[in-house]
Motif scaffolding. Structure first.
Motif, short mmCIF file in Angstrom:
data_model
loop_
_atom_site.label_atom_id
_atom_site.label_comp_id
_atom_site.label_asym_id
_atom_site.label_seq_id
_atom_site.Cartn_x
_atom_site.Cartn_y
_atom_site.Cartn_z
N GLU A 131 5.00 13.01 -2.29
CA GLU A 131 3.73 12.01 -2.08
C GLU A 131 3.60 11.43 -3.46
OE1 GLU A 131 0.86 14.24 0.05
OE2 GLU A 131 2.13 14.56 1.56
N GLU A 132 3.14 11.88 -4.55
CA GLU A 132 2.59 11.49 -5.74
C GLU A 132 3.37 10.59 -6.25
OE1 GLU A 132 0.05 15.20 -7.62
OE2 GLU A 132 1.88 14.66 -8.38
N ALA A 133 4.97 10.89 -6.21
CA ALA A 133 5.78 9.69 -6.71
C ALA A 133 5.91 8.59 -5.75
CB ALA A 133 7.21 10.49 -6.70
N VAL A 134 5.62 8.60 -4.38
CA VAL A 134 5.83 7.43 -3.62
C VAL A 134 4.52 6.58 -3.77
CG1 VAL A 134 5.44 6.89 -0.88
CG2 VAL A 134 7.23 8.73 -1.80
N LEU A 135 3.41 7.34 -3.88
CA LEU A 135 2.18 6.46 -4.06
C LEU A 135 2.07 5.81 -5.45
CD1 LEU A 135 -0.39 9.17 -2.67
CD2 LEU A 135 0.13 6.76 -1.73
N SER A 136 2.87 6.41 -6.42
CA SER A 136 2.93 5.88 -7.82
C SER A 136 3.58 4.44 -7.81
CB SER A 136 3.47 6.67 -8.81
OG SER A 136 4.91 6.78 -8.55
N GLN A 137 4.34 4.16 -6.79
CA GLN A 137 5.05 3.01 -6.67
C GLN A 137 4.09 1.65 -6.17
OE1 GLN A 137 8.27 2.44 -7.58
NE2 GLN A 137 7.93 4.84 -8.14
N ASN A 138 3.08 1.96 -5.78
CA ASN A 138 1.78 1.12 -5.47
C ASN A 138 2.23 0.15 -4.52
OD1 ASN A 138 -0.10 2.25 -7.21
ND2 ASN A 138 1.00 1.22 -8.84
N ILE A 139 3.03 0.46 -3.46
CA ILE A 139 3.57 -0.49 -2.39
C ILE A 139 2.19 -0.58 -1.61
CG2 ILE A 139 4.88 -0.52 -0.28
CD1 ILE A 139 6.91 1.53 -1.69
N LYS A 140 2.12 -1.98 -1.13
CA LYS A 140 0.96 -2.27 -0.61
C LYS A 140 0.43 -1.41 0.70
CE LYS A 140 -1.34 -6.48 1.40
NZ LYS A 140 -1.21 -7.86 1.78
N ASN A 141 1.36 -1.27 1.54
CA ASN A 141 0.94 -0.61 2.76
C ASN A 141 1.76 0.71 2.75
OD1 ASN A 141 -0.76 -2.65 3.88
ND2 ASN A 141 1.27 -3.65 4.09
N THR A 142 1.30 1.67 2.06
CA THR A 142 2.16 2.91 2.15
C THR A 142 1.41 4.20 2.99
OG1 THR A 142 2.81 2.71 -0.18
CG2 THR A 142 2.80 4.97 0.77
N TYR A 143 2.00 4.54 3.91
CA TYR A 143 1.45 5.68 4.84
C TYR A 143 2.23 6.71 4.94
CZ TYR A 143 -0.88 1.34 6.13
OH TYR A 143 -1.44 -0.06 6.23
N ILE A 144 1.51 7.83 4.41
CA ILE A 144 2.47 9.39 4.31
C ILE A 144 1.77 10.04 5.60
CG2 ILE A 144 2.61 11.49 3.20
CD1 ILE A 144 2.15 9.67 0.75
#
Length: 219
Positions: A131-144
């Protein structure tokens, strides 16, 4: 008309999500990336059979409006911790990086309730780090999406998981108030909620199990 990329279409939730995407008139194409083919045949499907551990080598094919990542395994199915990490951490993070690189602004991924990068539990820790690594990409619409135990029949036999599911079916009625989020959840509910969030967005990046149910029941 949108194009979706789906990772994990051969799994329980991913397979249901695939059926919903194919029936949804908003999607004209569904690109599948997996190591084995799906049994479904549909004109919307564009299937790419690849080594999923080398997903980053397929930048040119990784083009879509939205990416749905339903990749995941279990300790019983994947006892080797290095392989487990490559699946539950490596593949979703590689997909998120490709989204960033190719300007795909919507990335939806299934994690787990209790995911925590600082957890002493291996499973929760890997999910949390993912989750941390995914959020670090700063994709505009990221939903976990963070579901509790997923109820449903899989092709492979998981004895202890099935015992847990049966127990949860009984305990669900006792889980009230703040405990509601720990009730088991059906894959149909997760798939429905993912499509709704892809279309409408959501106020938070992380969506826990009880919120997933609320979203799915909103339409």
């Amino acid at each position: 008309m949108k194009t979706a990329i789906l990772l994990g279409a051969t799994g329980l939730t991913g397979g249901i999500l695939l059926q919903k995407l194919l029936k949804n008139p908003a999607y004209e194409k569904v690109k599948l990336f997996s190591r084995s083919p799906v049994a479904v045949r549909d004109g919307k499907i564009e299937e790419h059979l690849i080594d999923m551990f080398r997903l980053d080598e397929y930048t040119e094919l990784f083009e879509a409006d939205e990416v749905f990542c339903c990749i995941g395994t279990t300790k019983s199915k994947t006892p080797d911790t290095d392989t487990y990490r490559k699946i539950d951490f490596g593949i979703p993070v590689a997909a998120a990086k490709l989204c960033k690189e190719n300007g795909i602004n919507t990335f939806l991924v299934i994690s787990a309730l209790g995911a925590d990068a600082n957890s002493s539990t291996f499973y929760n820790k890997i999910k949390g780090k993912m989750e941390e690594a995914v959020l670090s990409q700063n994709i505009k619409n990221t939903y976990i999406f963070q579901p509790s135990l997923i109820a449903g029949d899989r092709e492979e036999k998981r004895f202890f998981e099935n015992l847990a599911k049966n127990a949860f079916e009984i305990l669900n009625f006792m889980m009230l108030g703040p405990l509601k989020k720990y009730r088991s959840i059906h894959p149909e509910t997760i798939a429905k909620a993912m499509i709704i969030v892809a279309k409408q967005g959501h106020k938070k990046n992380s969506i826990e199990s009880d919120e997933i149910k609320e979203i799915a029941s909103s339409l």
